[in-house]
Each structure stands twice: as structure tokens, then as C-alpha cells.
Enzyme design. Structure first.
Site, mmCIF file in Angstrom:
data_model
loop_
_atom_site.group_PDB
_atom_site.id
_atom_site.type_symbol
_atom_site.label_atom_id
_atom_site.label_comp_id
_atom_site.label_asym_id
_atom_site.label_seq_id
_atom_site.Cartn_x
_atom_site.Cartn_y
_atom_site.Cartn_z
ATOM 1 N N CYS A 56 0.833 -1.209 0.000
ATOM 2 C CA CYS A 56 0.000 0.000 0.000
ATOM 3 C C CYS A 56 0.864 1.254 0.000
ATOM 4 O O CYS A 56 0.560 2.235 -0.692
ATOM 5 C CB CYS A 56 -0.926 0.005 1.213
ATOM 6 S SG CYS A 56 -2.310 -1.130 1.112
ATOM 7 N N HIS A 161 12.913 44.168 -22.116
ATOM 8 C CA HIS A 161 12.288 45.412 -22.573
ATOM 9 C C HIS A 161 12.536 46.469 -21.505
ATOM 10 O O HIS A 161 11.755 46.647 -20.589
ATOM 11 C CB HIS A 161 10.790 45.202 -22.810
ATOM 12 C CG HIS A 161 10.114 44.432 -21.707
ATOM 13 N ND1 HIS A 161 9.614 45.026 -20.579
ATOM 14 C CD2 HIS A 161 9.897 43.106 -21.579
ATOM 15 C CE1 HIS A 161 9.081 44.104 -19.787
ATOM 16 N NE2 HIS A 161 9.243 42.925 -20.365
ATOM 17 N N CYS A 204 -8.056 17.520 -24.792
ATOM 18 C CA CYS A 204 -8.752 18.702 -25.284
ATOM 19 C C CYS A 204 -7.960 19.961 -24.961
ATOM 20 O O CYS A 204 -6.951 19.930 -24.254
ATOM 21 C CB CYS A 204 -10.150 18.781 -24.685
ATOM 22 S SG CYS A 204 -10.185 19.091 -22.913
ATOM 23 N N CYS A 217 -7.693 28.351 -21.918
ATOM 24 C CA CYS A 217 -7.620 27.774 -23.263
ATOM 25 C C CYS A 217 -6.157 27.595 -23.644
ATOM 26 O O CYS A 217 -5.345 28.511 -23.485
ATOM 27 C CB CYS A 217 -8.336 28.684 -24.263
ATOM 28 S SG CYS A 217 -8.133 28.183 -26.000
ATOM 29 N N CYS A 238 -10.485 30.356 -31.817
ATOM 30 C CA CYS A 238 -10.427 29.008 -31.232
ATOM 31 C C CYS A 238 -11.683 28.195 -31.517
ATOM 32 O O CYS A 238 -11.915 27.173 -30.863
ATOM 33 C CB CYS A 238 -10.203 29.101 -29.723
ATOM 34 S SG CYS A 238 -8.671 29.924 -29.252
#
EC number: 2.3.2.31
Length: 301
Positions: A56, A161, A204, A217, A238
Site C-alpha cells: 500500500c 524590454h 482537449c 484555453c 479558437c
């Protein structure tokens, strides 16, 4: 005790009874599988002295390594009084070599992520740990990679930058290789919230960061925490990039609507009952408060 490559495994052993003695070996209940095992099949943790059966504990360690993102592996007993943490020697003894190497790699990545003075080089082919010079917390600092000599910002990991903010800077440096997250189809990107690196192998486009639980996303990094119907993939750049068929998306939305309707029905059914029972509840609370007040009032004693 057993040993693997010089590391001690705290597998318990039962004392051998005298010859001719038929006394059975003592049994101990494992807190994970709730089965009684002999002492030779149990392992005691060094830090908290909790005992579990070895199979276990091995399975628990493997699952913790794969799902823990390098975080410390704690004692599997939820009510452990000592809040024990497994040592690296224990992990090395009980898990396969490849799993232990994975744990060490994830642990190192977590240490770099939590260290404000260290960061990863954003070049995909570099994978070098860069040191950040001390400065004002939260302020951009110039970081130069010692391997590829890329100069980038410590906050946004974009090209350095000096005269613009991180939000305004969107410059790219193709001569240094592909940066993480600059391409919509890049296999590795950063979480928009905690900036930890995430690799997408399959599945996905709706991603959830294991570190901060933020949902976004994969292609445009837009926030999807409140988009329970996945409407983001119905329009825009998208559209139809979720990775599931239209039927499965509609079925998911139907399930969400069903859950919301069910919760609404439960609320409508229980609200009249709560209104009817509220006077009784208020009376009981007031009665108990009066009883406590009389009990603690010195004038009544």
C-alpha cells in the site's frame, strides 16, 4: 532491515519464536487497506513512526509522485499527529528507479519555481536554470542565460524590454529559438496565472493548471474559469478547436444544465420547509441561550 544501494528500508521484522513454539506472529492493521498483515510485510515511517503495509505504501508513493508536482510526500494517515513527511531514502527504497528519478526532477522544478532568485530560460531547447539578481520584489530584472546568452525579463519571460512594461512588450526573438508559449501549437506553455510550465501531450484544449487550479484555453490562454458551457470554442480564432465532437460538447452542456436545474428544484423544495421550521429553530436557540445565561449568572446561584 532491507537495504537497496546502501539505503535503509524500514521494513519491520518479527522476532523469531523459540523452536517448537507455535505462537503466531503478531498482526498489525494497515491504515490504508484496513487489512491485518504480519510485521514482516509492514513498513514504519522514520519521521512519524506510522506503520503501513509495504504494498500500500509503495502504491501511495507512486501516485503521490505522479500527481504531486514535486511537493513533499506526507504521511498517508489523515489524522497523523506528527504530520510526518517521507524522506528521500524511504522513497528511493520503495519505488522503482524511474519513479524516484521523476520525483527528484519534479522536486527540483518545484524548488526553482518557488525560488524568487531562480528561473528557467524561456528558450525551448535550452532548459537552463538562470539566477536572478536581487532587486525590488515584483519589479522586472534583466536575466541573461549562461548557456544561450538570451537576455529576458524576469517577470514575463519575454525578451528584455528596458523602456516598456511587460504588458506592452510582445517582441519575439526567433534567432534564439522558439520561446515557450509564443506559438499557438507549441507543446509547452506557461500558466497565465502562476507562470509554471505546462506540457500538453494530448487531450482537449481546456487546460487546468495543477499548481494553481486555473482553467484556460491552450491556444489563446484565455481564462475559462467561469465558462462552464465552453462557449469560448463556439466563435473566434479558437472555434471548433476544443478537441471533442459537437455531440460530446452538447452532452456536456446538457449535464451542466441538468445539475443546475436539479439544484434549483432542491432549493425550491427545501425553502418552504426552512421557512416553516425557522420559528422552531429560533425558539430552540433562544431557549439554549437563556439556559446558558442563567447558568453563568452569579445572582441565581
Amino acid at each position: 532491515m532491507d537495504s537497496v544501494d546502501g539505503l535503509q528500508c524500514l521494513t519491520m521484522t518479527a522476532e523469531n519464536p523459540p523452536s517448537g513454539d507455535l505462537i503466531p506472529a503478531p498482526l498489525v492493521t494497515c491504515k490504508l487497506c484496513l487489512c491485518e498483515q504480519s510485521l514482516d510485510k509492514m513498513t514504519m515511517l522514520q519521521e512519524c513512526q506510522c506503520i503501513f503495509c509495504t504494498p500500500c505504501l509503495k502504491q501511495y508513493m507512486v501516485l503521490s509522485i505522479r500527481e504531486g508536482c514535486g511537493s513533499p510526500i506526507t504521511c498517508p494517515d489523515m489524522v497523523c499527529l506528527n504530520h510526518g513527511t517521507l524522506q528521500e531514502t524511504e522513497i528511493a527504497c520503495l519505488v522503482p528507479l524511474d519513479e524516484f528519478q521523476l520525483y527528484q526532477r519534479l522536486k527540483f522544478e518545484r524548488e526553482v519555481h518557488m525560488d524568487p532568485l531562480r528561473t528557467w530560460c524561456p528558450v525551448a531547447d535550452c532548459q537552463t536554470v538562470c539566477h536572478i539578481s536581487a532587486g525590488d520584489p515584483g519589479q522586472p530584472v534583466l536575466v541573461e542565460c549562461p548557456s544561450c546568452h538570451l537576455k529576458f525579463c524576469s517577470c514575463c519571460k519575454d525578451a528584455w524590454h528596458e523602456e516598456s512594461s511587460c504588458r506592452d512588450s510582445q517582441s519575439a526573438m526567433p534567432e534564439h529559438g522558439a520561446l515557450f508559449g509564443t506559438d499557438a501549437d507549441a507543446p509547452i506553455k506557461q500558466c497565465p496565472v502562476c507562470r509554471i510550465y505546462i506540457e500538453r501531450n494530448e487531450g482537449c484544449a481546456q487546460m487546468m493548471c495543477k499548481n494553481c487550479k486555473h482553467t484556460f484555453c491552450w491556444y489563446c490562454l484565455q481564462n475559462l474559469d467561469n465558462d462552464i458551457f465552453l462557449r469560448h470554442y463556439d466563435k473566434g480564432p479558437c472555434r471548433n478547436k476544443l478537441g471533442h465532437s459537437r455531440a460530446s460538447v452538447m452532452w456536456n452542456r446538457t449535464q451542466v444544465v441538468g445539475i443546475l436545474v436539479g439544484l434549483g428544484v432542491i432549493a425550491l423544495v427545501t425553502s418552504p420547509l426552512l421557512l416553516l421550521a425557522s420559528p422552531c429553530i429560533i425558539c430552540c436557540v433562544c431557549k439554549s441561550c437563556r439556559g446558558k445565561k442563567k447558568k453563568h449568572d452569579p445572582s441565581t446561584t
